[in-house]
Design an enzyme around this catalytic site. Structure first.
Site, short mmCIF file in Angstrom:
data_model
loop_
_atom_site.label_atom_id
_atom_site.label_comp_id
_atom_site.label_asym_id
_atom_site.label_seq_id
_atom_site.Cartn_x
_atom_site.Cartn_y
_atom_site.Cartn_z
N CYS A 58 10.32 65.00 23.05
CA CYS A 58 10.47 66.40 23.41
C CYS A 58 11.04 67.19 22.23
O CYS A 58 12.04 66.80 21.63
CB CYS A 58 11.40 66.53 24.62
SG CYS A 58 11.66 68.24 25.16
N CYS A 64 18.95 70.61 23.31
CA CYS A 64 19.18 70.57 24.75
C CYS A 64 20.12 69.42 25.12
O CYS A 64 20.02 68.32 24.56
CB CYS A 64 17.85 70.42 25.47
SG CYS A 64 18.00 70.28 27.27
N CYS A 67 19.00 65.69 28.12
CA CYS A 67 18.72 64.28 27.86
C CYS A 67 19.66 63.78 26.76
O CYS A 67 19.97 64.52 25.84
CB CYS A 67 17.27 64.07 27.42
SG CYS A 67 16.04 64.48 28.67
N CYS A 141 9.60 71.07 28.32
CA CYS A 141 10.43 69.97 28.81
C CYS A 141 9.58 68.78 29.22
O CYS A 141 8.58 68.92 29.92
CB CYS A 141 11.26 70.45 30.00
SG CYS A 141 12.32 69.18 30.73
N GLN A 241 16.73 62.41 46.35
CA GLN A 241 16.54 61.56 45.17
C GLN A 241 15.76 62.35 44.12
O GLN A 241 14.89 63.15 44.44
CB GLN A 241 15.80 60.28 45.55
CG GLN A 241 16.56 59.42 46.55
CD GLN A 241 17.88 58.88 46.01
OE1 GLN A 241 18.08 58.78 44.80
NE2 GLN A 241 18.78 58.54 46.92
N PHE A 268 26.32 57.75 54.96
CA PHE A 268 25.99 58.78 53.97
C PHE A 268 24.47 58.98 53.99
O PHE A 268 23.79 58.90 52.97
CB PHE A 268 26.48 58.40 52.57
CG PHE A 268 27.96 58.16 52.49
CD1 PHE A 268 28.83 59.23 52.29
CD2 PHE A 268 28.49 56.89 52.60
CE1 PHE A 268 30.21 59.02 52.21
CE2 PHE A 268 29.85 56.67 52.53
CZ PHE A 268 30.72 57.74 52.33
N GLU A 288 26.57 61.15 58.51
CA GLU A 288 26.60 62.02 57.33
C GLU A 288 27.65 63.09 57.54
O GLU A 288 27.83 63.58 58.67
CB GLU A 288 25.22 62.65 57.12
CG GLU A 288 25.15 63.82 56.16
CD GLU A 288 25.59 63.46 54.75
OE1 GLU A 288 26.39 64.22 54.18
OE2 GLU A 288 25.15 62.42 54.23
N ASP A 336 25.06 54.59 51.00
CA ASP A 336 24.67 55.27 49.75
C ASP A 336 25.67 56.39 49.47
O ASP A 336 25.38 57.57 49.66
CB ASP A 336 23.24 55.83 49.90
CG ASP A 336 22.74 56.50 48.63
OD1 ASP A 336 23.37 56.31 47.57
OD2 ASP A 336 21.72 57.20 48.70
N CYS A 362 25.34 55.21 42.59
CA CYS A 362 25.02 55.94 41.37
C CYS A 362 26.15 55.81 40.36
O CYS A 362 26.23 56.60 39.42
CB CYS A 362 24.72 57.40 41.68
SG CYS A 362 26.09 58.28 42.49
#
Length: 405
Positions: A58, A64, A67, A141, A241, A268, A288, A336, A362
């Site tokens: 990119c 930027c 990333c 992008c 996601q 969750f 949740e 999660d 995560c």
């Protein structure tokens, strides 16, 4: 300027030299020159490049901050993310098998938070520069799905319409089956004239839905998402996601881990990412903390065909986790949690004796803590699958199964 050798990558993807000095866009083994500025190395030049160094695809990468790792080969990034998980687990005295990393393709992000602000001559929309509040435009992008790219122009117009010169708005842009779904935070108070202007803007950019702060301004088409054939309309800005490929990979892992379960708790649960695929073959109780997401899940479940029973509750699992007695009625659990993990809920799971647990995470650090709690309670952990849907970033997601013998 001074010369430095990069020893490793830090958790945020920066190269680390002795000091420590942090050097963005460098790789282990490289010799670089630069000017120390506190703990950071600036004006970096690569003197001896790593064999894992590649040309960033990119053209915006140098400016930027969206990333961090486009300068590294795909193989290097996958192994580095796997090692992040290994290292976090080793820190807790846990050895684990890491299954091959599943990486989402370029141009697949269907959800992103864009920054937008007015300028003297117009407006800017894109991502922040690295470690800066400067907004960098990204018309080419390589990260965003092509159908999400028009959100950049809409975000510029939103900044012109609804901000002062010094303010910046955050535009959560999500690609739904019906088109762009935008939720704005940080703008002017919503009054009558602004509401009319935003409605016209939504028409002009063919938005499916536009929300301003906590209020939906206009829904032109329901921004539907499909979970195992069940259409769901999440509330504005709701968690989803990041890529369709990443979601599919996580769902496939969870379904395989909980194969044969008849009564599952989805903790969750969000809007039903795992609830509905599981409900094709098991009764599911979805829990949740966000009422809007449970309302979306409930509406979808009541209108769906071919599901086993789906029940739900709104519950803050940090303050009021399901206790061991609550959990005893289930033969499997999928959990999660957010980045902080779910320490209190995991402690109850460890006491519950639930035979099967699929843990999606995560954050390798909080996952390692939670895994240690389950292992100490007698669970065994299978291979850990890393799912890289935040391509070229330092972000790591994973799923692993725990079972009692």
């Amino acid at each position: 300027m001074s010369t430095h050798r990069i020893l490793r990558l830090g958790a945020r993807g920066d190269g680390v030299a002795d000091g420590p000095l942090f050097a963005p866009r460098t790789l282990p083994g490289e010799e670089v020159s630069g000017t120390p500025d506190g703990q950071r190395l600036t004006d970096i030049r690569i003197l001896t490049p790593s064999s894992d160094r590649v040309r960033a695809p990119c053209r915006h990468f140098a400016q930027c901050g969206g990333c961090q790792l486009q300068h590294a080969s795909d193989g290097f990034v996958a192994e580095w993310k796997a090692e992040q998980v290994r290292a976090a687990l080793r820190g807790r005295g846990i050895e684990a098998k890491i299954a091959p990393v599943l990486t989402s393709p370029p141009a697949s992000r269907r959800r992103a938070v864009l920054a937008a602000r007015r300028t003297k001559s117009g407006a800017l929309a894109g991502f922040h520069a690295r470690a800066s509040d400067q907004v960098v435009e990204v018309p080419d992008c390589h990260l965003l799905h092509p159908d999400l790219m028009p959100a950049l122009a809409a975000a510029r117009d939103l900044a012109l319409t609804g901000t002062s010169r010094k303010a910046e708005i955050a535009v959560t842009a999500t690609l739904s089956r019906a088109g762009l779904d935008l939720a704005v935070a940080g703008g002017k108070p919503l009054d009558g004239p602004l509401r009319l202007s935003l409605a016209a803007l939504a028409e002009r950019h063919d938005l499916a839905r536009l929300a301003w702060e906590d209020e939906t301004v206009l829904t032109r088409r329901a921004p539907v998402h499909d979970f195992a054939g069940v259409p769901v309309v999440p509330p504005p800005g709701a968690f989803l996601q990041a890529t369709a490929e990443g979601e599919s990979a996580l769902v496939a892992e969870v379904l395989a881990l909980l194969d044969g379960a008849r009564r599952v708790a989805d903790l969750f649960a969000g809007c039903g990412t795992f609830t509905f695929p599981l409900a094709r073959r098991a009764a599911v109780h979805a829990v949740e903390g966000a009422p809007g997401m449970i309302a979306a899940l409930d509406h979808a479940a009541r209108h769906a065909q071919g599901l086993r029973p789906v029940t739900h509750e709104v519950r803050d699992l940090f303050r009021r986790p399901l206790d061991a007695q609550d959990l005893a009625q289930f033969d499997a659990v999928v959990i999660d949690p957010p980045r902080a993990g779910a320490e209190a809920q995991i402690a109850e799971l460890a006491r519950s004796g639930v035979p099967l647990i699929a843990h999606v995470s995560c954050n390798p650090t909080s996952f390692a803590r939670d895994a240690g709690t389950l292992l100490a309670a007698g669970y065994r952990m299978g291979p850990v699958r890393v799912v890289d849907q935040f391509r070229w970033s330092a972000h790591v997601e994973l799923v692993a199964g725990f079972h009692l013998h």
